[in-house]
Each structure stands twice: as C-alpha cells, then as structure tokens.
Design a protein around this motif. Structure first.
Motif, mmCIF file in Angstrom:
data_model
loop_
_atom_site.group_PDB
_atom_site.id
_atom_site.type_symbol
_atom_site.label_atom_id
_atom_site.label_comp_id
_atom_site.label_asym_id
_atom_site.label_seq_id
_atom_site.Cartn_x
_atom_site.Cartn_y
_atom_site.Cartn_z
ATOM 1 N N MET A 95 -12.671 0.060 -1.673
ATOM 2 C CA MET A 95 -11.445 -0.606 -1.211
ATOM 3 C C MET A 95 -11.479 -0.750 0.310
ATOM 4 O O MET A 95 -11.650 0.217 1.015
ATOM 5 N N ALA A 96 -11.326 -1.975 0.720
ATOM 6 C CA ALA A 96 -11.517 -2.212 2.155
ATOM 7 C C ALA A 96 -10.201 -2.139 2.920
ATOM 8 O O ALA A 96 -9.142 -2.429 2.378
ATOM 9 N N LEU A 97 -10.320 -1.767 4.165
ATOM 10 C CA LEU A 97 -9.154 -1.719 5.045
ATOM 11 C C LEU A 97 -8.807 -3.126 5.517
ATOM 12 O O LEU A 97 -9.670 -3.877 5.964
ATOM 13 N N LYS A 98 -7.526 -3.468 5.378
ATOM 14 C CA LYS A 98 -7.077 -4.763 5.876
ATOM 15 C C LYS A 98 -6.115 -4.555 7.038
ATOM 16 O O LYS A 98 -5.259 -3.672 6.991
ATOM 17 N N LEU A 151 -3.804 9.745 -9.324
ATOM 18 C CA LEU A 151 -3.118 8.457 -9.279
ATOM 19 C C LEU A 151 -2.332 8.321 -7.976
ATOM 20 O O LEU A 151 -2.353 7.268 -7.325
ATOM 21 N N CYS A 152 -1.660 9.397 -7.582
ATOM 22 C CA CYS A 152 -0.914 9.382 -6.320
ATOM 23 C C CYS A 152 -1.863 9.134 -5.144
ATOM 24 O O CYS A 152 -1.531 8.393 -4.225
ATOM 25 N N ILE A 158 -3.876 5.731 -0.877
ATOM 26 C CA ILE A 158 -5.014 5.138 -0.169
ATOM 27 C C ILE A 158 -4.904 3.613 -0.120
ATOM 28 O O ILE A 158 -5.120 2.996 0.928
ATOM 29 N N SER A 159 -4.528 3.020 -1.252
ATOM 30 C CA SER A 159 -4.461 1.553 -1.227
ATOM 31 C C SER A 159 -3.303 1.088 -0.342
ATOM 32 O O SER A 159 -3.393 0.042 0.299
ATOM 33 N N ASN A 207 0.254 0.781 5.465
ATOM 34 C CA ASN A 207 1.615 0.776 4.946
ATOM 35 C C ASN A 207 2.080 2.196 4.644
ATOM 36 O O ASN A 207 1.932 2.713 3.532
ATOM 37 N N THR A 208 2.668 2.815 5.636
ATOM 38 C CA THR A 208 3.106 4.212 5.489
ATOM 39 C C THR A 208 4.268 4.326 4.507
ATOM 40 O O THR A 208 4.472 5.379 3.924
ATOM 41 N N ARG A 209 5.029 3.264 4.337
ATOM 42 C CA ARG A 209 6.166 3.325 3.417
ATOM 43 C C ARG A 209 5.674 3.550 1.992
ATOM 44 O O ARG A 209 6.244 4.326 1.233
#
Length: 477
Positions: free
Chosen positions: A1-4, A348-349, A354-355, A362-364
């Motif tokens: 999964m890449a960082l955007k 799962l959390c 991470i995503s 997106n810290t929210r």
RNA sequence: GCACGGAUGGCAGAGUAGCUAUGCAAGGGAUUGCAGAUCCCUGGACCUGGGUGCAAAUCCCGGUCCGUGCUCCA
C-alpha cells in the motif's frame, strides 16, 4: 500500500516517490519568534510531526528541517519597545516554543535553522540573482524582479500577474519605496537607524523574509528536495516567492517535489489571528486542556481541514483522551507486552489505521481505530480473563496511539499516574471501607437519607460510589 | 473583483459511485431505593437546480452560502 500525499502545486493526491530511494528531505517554514506561540503554531508543528513520524514508520530515512526567523521587523519592534537586544526577544520566544511543543510530544526536527546563522548563504543567493538579472538594487534594498520570470507566477495559487496587479489596488507603494513594480519583493532590506544589520555588497541591512527559506532549504537539503511544508496562509506570497528565488537561482524547474500545506485554526468560523484578536497562546490553552489532550484535539481532523476551535471540540477531545489514558494505564499496571497479530480484530484495526495514514496522513481515520481498540480493551479489562488478548491490545495502543500518534505520556508518567492513584487509594481506603459498611447498613434498613449523606461525604473525598449487583464499588475521581 | 478550498444528522467530523463511519447529545429498555457506571436498542444527514450512469453524498455544469489568499501571518 503506497503513501499518497496531497500536493498543493498539482492540486491532487499523488503517490509519494522520493527523489532518492528510501530517503526524504523535508523543509517546513517555521515561526517568527516575536511573541509566545499560539494554537496555529501548534497545529503546524503537530501536523508535520505526524507526517515525519509516519514516514519514519514507513522506513524512510527522513531529514526534517525547519527554521526560526530570528531577525524580522516585528522582532525589532518588540526589542525597541522593551529596550532589549533583538536576539534576546527571539531566544525567549524560541524557549517558549520548545517548552510547549515538548509538552505536546512534538519530536524535535533534525535541525532548527536560524536566519542569523545563514546570512552568508543568503548573501550568496542574492548575488547570484543579481548576476542573473533576476534581481536589482533599489535605493532601500535589493528586490526580485517578477517580470523576469512571469511564467512562474501562480504555481501554487493559480493567480496571474495581471490578477495580482489589479487586486493589490491602492496598496501599491505602501511598502518598499525602491521597488520598480509593486509585485516585486524584497531580498535585502537596508538598515534604518538603530536597526540591527549585517554587512553586504549592497550596504548594511538584513534579509527579506522569503529569501531565508530558499537559502536555508538549499543549505540543509540541497538543490532539490522532496517536501516543502507550511501553513496554508504562506501559499502566497511566501511560497511563490521561494519558487521564484530558488528556481531562478539554481536554474532548476522543480526544486520542490511535493508541497504540503496545513489548514488553519478557526474561531467562530474565522481564522485565528492576531489582527482579529481571537488568538490563544498555547500556554494559556494549557490552563483549560492538558497538552496531550490538546494534541488530540489538533489531530482530530485531517491536517488540511480547518479546525473549529471551541469548547465542544475541546470537551470531546478530553473525553476521548481520558478514556484512552485511563484504559491504557489500567492495562499498563499488568505490565505485559503481547502480539496483536494473533487477533483478527486488532489486525483489522491495524490495516484500517495504516490505510488511513497512507491516504494523505488521515489521522481522523486512524483515531477511529484507536477508539475501537480502546473500547475493546475496556471490555477485556472488565472481563479480566483473556490476559494475552489484553497484552496484545495494550501493545497495539503502545505502538499506534503512542509511537505513531504521540498521544501517550512516557512510561514514567503513566507509572506515576498509576502510583498516585494507588497511593491515594491506600491513604483513604480504611476510612472509605468504614463509611461503606455504615452506608450498607443504612441501605438495609432503608434509611436512604442517611445512606445518601454518607455518599455525599465520600464524594467530598473525591470518591465515586458505584452500586452494582456484587455490592458497592468505589474509585478515586 | 479575481484565485483557491469547502457545504454531510442537534453538534463535531469521516467517507469519492452500489454495502450510508465514528464520537458527543437525544429517546427507549435492562440494572438501581435514588444516583452513577455499564450493557442493549432507536431515530435522524448528505446546500440547491440541472446532467451523465442500471445506480450519485460521491462524477460533470450552473446557482447560493461560507472560509482562505490577493498586506505581516503556522
């Protein structure tokens, strides 16, 4: 999964690819230390703290540079008012900055570059710009001539030269008498009487605001670097000026690969600012909310969104933060680390966390997962049977809420919190138990009045009574 | 005026095409002498007008409102 990452220049989220594999150079415009730091500074520092923490978590080798503009018109003004040296004013406020940022778990940058330590580099850069005829010497300083690179105009804000020309209207000529065009900006300001100055080929003076950042990022990160950050309000003219200076000086088309801008703090729908008089210093805010709970508040929205700072926001953060700390401390006293990979729920959390973070930090979204794990841990602690699961959830929080989001106090402090509670309970437990027995007797004889009086007395000792099917329980407030 | 961004339940605030987060508040229930805590349940939202799609909060166009920038600003 890449960082955007959302890049302000291209106005879209782009997959992050560093210039040099696995390495990241990031420069963030820091503060002008002429007064104690306010909430806007906190938001900026915490936003980029999270960004660098996450990139390090992704195993990038991060070099994080920020700066202090320790010479500036406003600092000079305060120094004159207080009849002190300008550096004394700057140093005093820098000290305040570190103090409040440390309290909020903002990790130190790799370097806090100071303008007063970068004067030779700034002078070099200005000289090159003059040689290349991008800058000219006016009667009160050196100016960058915007018309020498009109194609660079509006790269971040979409404005054209003409727009700004018409927009500035009557303000033309108010500052910088030596300018050929009002859109030109100062690179070097000649010193007036009683002002601090440095010698230069163009006479005694000090650097203009914009050139500092070009010179400092070049000095510490090189000709091109990955990320340039700052508050949204710096977009124009500051960052556009930097693009002119750095790119014309170096002859490079894109000095910065990704531009990141954090949103503002609002009060009643308006930006918190000095001119509106609606600003709060961080230190004053600590009186109503503890530092890490404030950090929680400021990370409760993604970094680009404006944050409406009001009582509701603060109170809600306090609830969540206290819940996190209380639950974490309880598990902490059990003192065991576990492996969360063994539990589907925690896995799962982690994935969602991470995503979320990979989607432009997106810290929210990340917070929701922290809240979920806290809730699960609460249930586990209440049940008290699955010790291994408790340790796993505890470790999860330690990693994600602590290491990555920086929301947890250090272990010593958690220990202190637990220890204080234990001591406080020990100190009054005999008396409490006596009162509880008496209250139980009153309850058995249905003497509710007496029972409630005893409860009031216990409440006044900061003891909270909770009647349950297994009998009364109590805890310290 | 121009540029950029936003508009989601009572409030805060995610979500970028189908499965409608999350928290606070509200209502109902369990438990309780009362209170608290806890647990269970419930309702309720996608600014507006068009368009594209089998399907739109989500994409496109217009409008309205709000914010930021055009001056120092995190």
């Amino acid at each position: 999964m890449a960082l955007k990452i959302h890049d302000t220049r291209s106005k879209k989220k782009r997959i992050f690819n560093p210039i040099e594999k696995d390495k990241v150079g990031i420069y963030v415009c820091g503060i002008t230390p002429y007064s104690p730091s306010h909430l806007g500074h906190a938001r900026q520092a915490i936003s980029f703290d999270i960004i660098t923490r996450w990139m390090r978590e992704l195993k990038f080798n991060v070099t994080y540079i920020t700066n202090f503009t320790d010479i500036d018109d406003k600092i000079i003004k305060v120094a004159l008012e207080e009849n002190k040296d300008f550096l004394e004013i700057a140093n005093r406020n820098i000290e305040d900055y570190f103090k409040v940022m440390d309290a909020m778990n903002v990790l130190r940058a790799d370097k806090y570059s100071r303008v007063t330590e970068t004067i030779p580099e700034i002078i070099d850069m200005i000289s090159i710009l003059i040689d290349k005829e991008n800058a000219y010497i006016g009667n009160d300083g050196v100016y960058f001539e915007i018309d020498t690179a009109p194609e660079k105009y509006g790269q971040l804000t979409g404005q054209t030269l003409e727009m700004v020309r018409s927009g500035a209207g009557g303000r033309v000529g108010e500052t910088g008498a030596g300018k050929r065009d009002h859109r030109d900006f100062a690179l070097w300001k000649s010193a007036k009487e009683d002002e601090p100055y440095w010698e230069s080929p163009w006479g005694n003076g000090r650097p203009g605001w914009h050139i500092e950042c070009s010179a400092m990022s070049l000095k510490h990160l090189g000709e091109t670097f990955d990320i340039h950050g700052g508050g949204r309000d710096l977009l124009f003219p500051h960052h556009e000026a930097e693009i002119f200076q750095s790119e014309c000086c170096l002859g490079i088309e894109h000095v910065v690969k990704y531009w990141i801008h954090n949103g503002m703090i609002n009060v009643d729908g308006e930006k918190m600012s000095k001119s509106l008089g609606n600003f709060q210093t961080i230190n004053d805010t600590f009186a109503t909310i503890e530092p890490l709970a404030l950090r929680y508040t400021l990370l409760n929205a993604p970094y680009r969104q404006p944050i409406e700072f009001n009582t509701t926001m603060v109170e809600e953060s306090k609830i969540h933060y206290n819940r996190l700390i209380n639950t974490y401390s309880q598990a902490f006293t059990l003192g065991k680390l576990g492996d969360w990979n063994k539990y589907d729920f925690l896995l799962l959390c982690s994935e969602k966390f991470i995503s979320g973070m990979n989607d432009d930090f997106n810290t929210r979204v990340a917070f929701v997962e922290v809240q979920n794990v806290v809730k699960r841990l609460q249930e586990l602690l209440l049940d008290g049977k699955e010790i291994e699961y408790i340790s796993a959830a505890f470790s999860w929080l330690n990693k994600f809420a602590g290491e990555i989001l920086g929301l947890l106090p250090c272990n010593e402090e958690i220990e202190n919190i637990s220890k204080h509670t234990i001591d406080a309970i020990a100190a009054i437990s005999v008396r409490v138990e006596e009162l509880l027995i008496e209250r139980q007797k009153s309850r058995e004889t249905k003497n509710w009045e007496r029972a409630d009086l005893i409860r009031d007395e216990l409440n006044s000792m900061n003891v909270i009574i909770e009647d349950s099917p297994e009998g009364p329980k109590w805890k310290i407030e």
